[in-house]
Design a protein around this motif. Structure first.
Motif, PDB file in Angstrom:
ATOM      1  N   LEU A   1      -6.396  -3.918   0.001  1.00  0.00           N
ATOM      2  CA  LEU A   1      -7.292  -2.889   0.529  1.00  0.00           C
ATOM      3  C   LEU A   1      -6.879  -1.508   0.036  1.00  0.00           C
ATOM      4  CD1 LEU A   1      -7.804  -4.121   4.193  1.00  0.00           C
ATOM      5  CD2 LEU A   1      -9.597  -3.828   2.489  1.00  0.00           C
ATOM      6  N   LYS A   2      -5.570  -1.273  -0.072  1.00  0.00           N
ATOM      7  CA  LYS A   2      -5.086   0.015  -0.578  1.00  0.00           C
ATOM      8  C   LYS A   2      -5.496   0.210  -2.035  1.00  0.00           C
ATOM      9  CE  LYS A   2      -2.884   3.918  -0.501  1.00  0.00           C
ATOM     10  NZ  LYS A   2      -3.430   5.050   0.286  1.00  0.00           N
ATOM     11  N   GLU A   3      -5.384  -0.848  -2.848  1.00  0.00           N
ATOM     12  CA  GLU A   3      -5.785  -0.769  -4.250  1.00  0.00           C
ATOM     13  C   GLU A   3      -7.293  -0.557  -4.382  1.00  0.00           C
ATOM     14  OE1 GLU A   3      -3.831  -0.656  -6.866  1.00  0.00           O
ATOM     15  OE2 GLU A   3      -1.992  -0.965  -5.717  1.00  0.00           O
TER      16      GLU A   3
ATOM     17  N   ASN B   1       5.280  10.349   6.284  1.00  0.00           N
ATOM     18  CA  ASN B   1       5.578  10.014   4.888  1.00  0.00           C
ATOM     19  C   ASN B   1       5.151   8.593   4.507  1.00  0.00           C
ATOM     20  OD1 ASN B   1       7.494   8.523   6.220  1.00  0.00           O
ATOM     21  ND2 ASN B   1       9.274   9.545   5.328  1.00  0.00           N
ATOM     22  N   GLU B   2       4.637   7.829   5.466  1.00  0.00           N
ATOM     23  CA  GLU B   2       4.155   6.474   5.170  1.00  0.00           C
ATOM     24  C   GLU B   2       2.634   6.382   5.117  1.00  0.00           C
ATOM     25  OE1 GLU B   2       5.818   3.648   7.867  1.00  0.00           O
ATOM     26  OE2 GLU B   2       7.896   4.301   7.551  1.00  0.00           O
ATOM     27  N   VAL B   3       1.969   7.437   5.538  1.00  0.00           N
ATOM     28  CA  VAL B   3       0.510   7.374   5.662  1.00  0.00           C
ATOM     29  C   VAL B   3      -0.165   7.152   4.311  1.00  0.00           C
ATOM     30  CG1 VAL B   3      -1.561   8.634   6.377  1.00  0.00           C
ATOM     31  CG2 VAL B   3       0.517   8.781   7.739  1.00  0.00           C
ATOM     32  N   ARG B   4       0.365   7.759   3.263  1.00  0.00           N
ATOM     33  CA  ARG B   4      -0.262   7.638   1.943  1.00  0.00           C
ATOM     34  C   ARG B   4      -0.280   6.201   1.434  1.00  0.00           C
ATOM     35  NH1 ARG B   4      -1.222  12.593  -0.328  1.00  0.00           N
ATOM     36  NH2 ARG B   4      -0.033  14.361   0.526  1.00  0.00           N
ATOM     37  N   GLU B   5       0.582   5.353   1.974  1.00  0.00           N
ATOM     38  CA  GLU B   5       0.651   3.971   1.514  1.00  0.00           C
ATOM     39  C   GLU B   5      -0.337   3.058   2.228  1.00  0.00           C
ATOM     40  OE1 GLU B   5       2.595   3.472  -1.090  1.00  0.00           O
ATOM     41  OE2 GLU B   5       3.094   5.605  -0.879  1.00  0.00           O
ATOM     42  N   LEU B   6      -1.025   3.578   3.238  1.00  0.00           N
ATOM     43  CA  LEU B   6      -1.927   2.746   4.032  1.00  0.00           C
ATOM     44  C   LEU B   6      -3.369   2.861   3.536  1.00  0.00           C
ATOM     45  CD1 LEU B   6      -0.542   3.648   7.589  1.00  0.00           C
ATOM     46  CD2 LEU B   6       0.047   1.670   6.160  1.00  0.00           C
ATOM     47  N   PRO B   7      -4.103   1.752   3.548  1.00  0.00           N
ATOM     48  CA  PRO B   7      -5.503   1.810   3.090  1.00  0.00           C
ATOM     49  C   PRO B   7      -6.397   2.548   4.078  1.00  0.00           C
ATOM     50  CG  PRO B   7      -4.988  -0.367   3.965  1.00  0.00           C
ATOM     51  CD  PRO B   7      -3.697   0.390   3.950  1.00  0.00           C
TER      52      PRO B   7
ATOM     53  N   GLY C   1      -9.211  -3.938   8.642  1.00  0.00           N
ATOM     54  CA  GLY C   1      -7.975  -3.815   7.881  1.00  0.00           C
ATOM     55  C   GLY C   1      -7.670  -2.416   7.393  1.00  0.00           C
ATOM     56  N   MET C   2      -8.636  -1.504   7.503  1.00  0.00           N
ATOM     57  CA  MET C   2      -8.435  -0.122   7.076  1.00  0.00           C
ATOM     58  C   MET C   2      -7.896   0.699   8.255  1.00  0.00           C
ATOM     59  SD  MET C   2      -9.583  -0.503   3.992  1.00  0.00           S
ATOM     60  CE  MET C   2      -9.922   1.106   3.270  1.00  0.00           C
ATOM     61  N   TYR C   3      -7.155   1.748   7.940  1.00  0.00           N
ATOM     62  CA  TYR C   3      -6.607   2.619   8.983  1.00  0.00           C
ATOM     63  C   TYR C   3      -7.523   3.830   9.182  1.00  0.00           C
ATOM     64  CZ  TYR C   3      -2.279  -0.049   9.062  1.00  0.00           C
ATOM     65  OH  TYR C   3      -1.366  -1.058   9.217  1.00  0.00           O
ATOM     66  N   LYS C   4      -7.558   4.314  10.425  1.00  0.00           N
ATOM     67  CA  LYS C   4      -8.416   5.462  10.719  1.00  0.00           C
ATOM     68  C   LYS C   4      -7.768   6.330  11.785  1.00  0.00           C
ATOM     69  CE  LYS C   4     -11.215   3.191  14.308  1.00  0.00           C
ATOM     70  NZ  LYS C   4     -12.585   2.836  14.753  1.00  0.00           N
ATOM     71  N   PHE C   5      -8.158   7.583  11.800  1.00  0.00           N
ATOM     72  CA  PHE C   5      -7.735   8.517  12.829  1.00  0.00           C
ATOM     73  C   PHE C   5      -8.657   8.373  14.030  1.00  0.00           C
ATOM     74  CE2 PHE C   5      -6.702  10.415   8.681  1.00  0.00           C
ATOM     75  CZ  PHE C   5      -5.323  10.501   8.809  1.00  0.00           C
ATOM     76  N   PRO C   6      -8.177   8.708  15.226  1.00  0.00           N
ATOM     77  CA  PRO C   6      -9.042   8.616  16.405  1.00  0.00           C
ATOM     78  C   PRO C   6     -10.286   9.490  16.249  1.00  0.00           C
ATOM     79  CG  PRO C   6      -6.757   8.916  17.046  1.00  0.00           C
ATOM     80  CD  PRO C   6      -6.813   9.131  15.565  1.00  0.00           C
ATOM     81  N   LYS C   7     -11.451   8.925  16.542  1.00  0.00           N
ATOM     82  CA  LYS C   7     -12.699   9.694  16.479  1.00  0.00           C
ATOM     83  C   LYS C   7     -13.526   9.384  17.717  1.00  0.00           C
ATOM     84  CE  LYS C   7     -15.536   6.653  13.555  1.00  0.00           C
ATOM     85  NZ  LYS C   7     -16.438   6.198  14.600  1.00  0.00           N
ATOM     86  N   PHE C   8     -14.176  10.425  18.221  1.00  0.00           N
ATOM     87  CA  PHE C   8     -14.973  10.300  19.439  1.00  0.00           C
ATOM     88  C   PHE C   8     -16.252  11.102  19.281  1.00  0.00           C
ATOM     89  CE2 PHE C   8     -10.556   9.715  20.613  1.00  0.00           C
ATOM     90  CZ  PHE C   8     -10.592   8.630  21.492  1.00  0.00           C
ATOM     91  N   ASP C   9     -17.257  10.749  20.062  1.00  0.00           N
ATOM     92  CA  ASP C   9     -18.471  11.554  20.072  1.00  0.00           C
ATOM     93  C   ASP C   9     -18.130  13.010  20.374  1.00  0.00           C
ATOM     94  OD1 ASP C   9     -20.021   9.339  19.573  1.00  0.00           O
ATOM     95  OD2 ASP C   9     -20.459   8.955  21.684  1.00  0.00           O
ATOM     96  N   VAL C  10     -18.922  13.905  19.826  1.00  0.00           N
ATOM     97  CA  VAL C  10     -18.593  15.332  19.929  1.00  0.00           C
ATOM     98  C   VAL C  10     -18.553  15.840  21.369  1.00  0.00           C
ATOM     99  CG1 VAL C  10     -19.384  15.962  17.626  1.00  0.00           C
ATOM    100  CG2 VAL C  10     -21.027  15.903  19.510  1.00  0.00           C
TER     101      VAL C  10
END
Length: 339
Positions: free
Chosen positions: A73-75, A317-323, A255-264
């Motif tokens: 997924l990262k690739e 420092n590990e975030v860049r390695e995650l898809p 399988g992808m990583y995401k930041f928390p998101k909520f309705d405005v």
């Protein structure tokens, strides 16, 4: 139409002018299959660097079958439609375990693999093994509806199936090159807008050219307007230099990583309750827009601080390695403004 002359004109043209594409330099069914998976709903110029990167890192079917899904997924990150690589990974693992790592050359077997539909199946089985199975994509639908002045709705599966069956009645023995020639014609000459009819190698066989109706085809029912969604997305940092991330467990971005998101309209107290952490007041960083096939996300991006930690926090420092999806990558670029 004289289909014998049509086939001869099309293939003569293709042999002379076909584009030099990396997947046309191999007879390896695995590499042909990979290229077709990448090319689904994606432009050639976008696919080329991804294909070259994948073939360099995963030169054999076994090498990609043995890789873990998160690394794949990262690739794939940025190419979109992530179900493609998930399904392909499952399929090649089945080929490895059930067919001794040999891509099946029997269409009825190949079509049972995960993610293999009419187009992928037709393309791989014709190009790799020369089976007379039409590979009907948007380019081919456009060519065929213009050739025959076919006014049926190409968004309907019964139209696509009918055109596919018709093509298979006149496909020549050189089935793989024929399929590629049809797609090449649609991609480079019989284009959606301003088709190059004057230089078309099969102009003499085209009913819509003869009747000056080229721009009426293909017919496709107008798509619904994209749904617009509005979110606040939060970069939540703790005092251990970690950031809060989810791993998507369902839907297209599994399988992808995401930041928390909520309705405005979601307040901070509600977010704290949902995440089980205490938060500072959000600080606005910027806004981003991301367009999907059927929807549009409008995202306000905020940074928030906390003294909490849990299993969702990942060292920066590990975030860049995650898809991450392209939408989340647009948010990720704001991290540098927060540290």
């Amino acid at each position: 139409m004289n289909y014998k002359l049509f086939n001869e004109s099309l293939l003569d043209w293709y042999y002379e002018v076909r584009r030099d594409l990396p997947w046309r330099e191999t007879s390896d069914p695995y590499k042909i299959w990979l290229s077709e998976v990448m090319l689904q709903q994606t432009q050639v110029k976008t696919v080329i660097p991804y294909y070259n990167k994948f073939i360099k890192k995963y030169p054999t079917l076994d090498s990609i079958a043995n890789e873990n899904s998160e690394s794949l997924l990262k690739e794939w990150e940025g190419l979109g439609y992530y179900n493609r690589i998930r399904n392909f990974h499952e399929a090649v693992k089945e080929v490895q375990s059930t067919y001794q790592s040999e891509v099946p050359n029997q269409p009825e077997t190949f079509f049972t693999l995960k993610g293999v539909g009419p187009y992928i199946g037709g393309a791989v089985q014709s190009i790799a093994f020369n089976h007379k199975i039409a590979a009907v994509d948007g380019n081919v639908l456009r060519v065929m509806t213009r050739l025959t002045e076919d006014s049926r709705d190409i968004s309907k599966q019964k139209t696509i199936s009918s055109i596919k069956a018709h093509i298979e009645t006149f496909m020549p023995d050189d089935a793989g090159n024929f399929n590629q020639a049809m797609m090449e014609l649609g991609a480079t000459v019989c284009t959606p807008r301003a088709p190059k009819c004057i230089t078309c190698p099969v102009q003499a066989h085209c009913e819509s050219f003869k009747n000056n109706t080229v721009n009426l085809y293909p017919f496709k029912k107008k798509a619904k307007a994209k749904k617009e969604l509005y979110f606040n997305v939060y970069l939540i940092l703790n005092d251990q230099n970690e950031i809060y991330l989810y791993k998507e467990t369902k839907d297209l971005l599994q399988g992808m990583y995401k930041f928390p998101k909520f309705d405005v309209d979601t307040n901070v107290e509600t977010i704290e309750d949902k995440l089980h952490i205490e938060l500072s007041q959000p600080q606005f960083l910027g806004e981003e827009k991301h367009i999907f096939t059927h929807k549009v996300w409008y995202m306000n991006i905020y940074v928030v601080h906390t003294t909490s930690t849990n299993d969702h926090f990942v060292p920066l420092n590990e975030v860049r390695e995650l898809p991450m999806s392209v939408a989340m990558q647009k948010v990720y670029k704001y991290i540098d403004e927060t540290i």
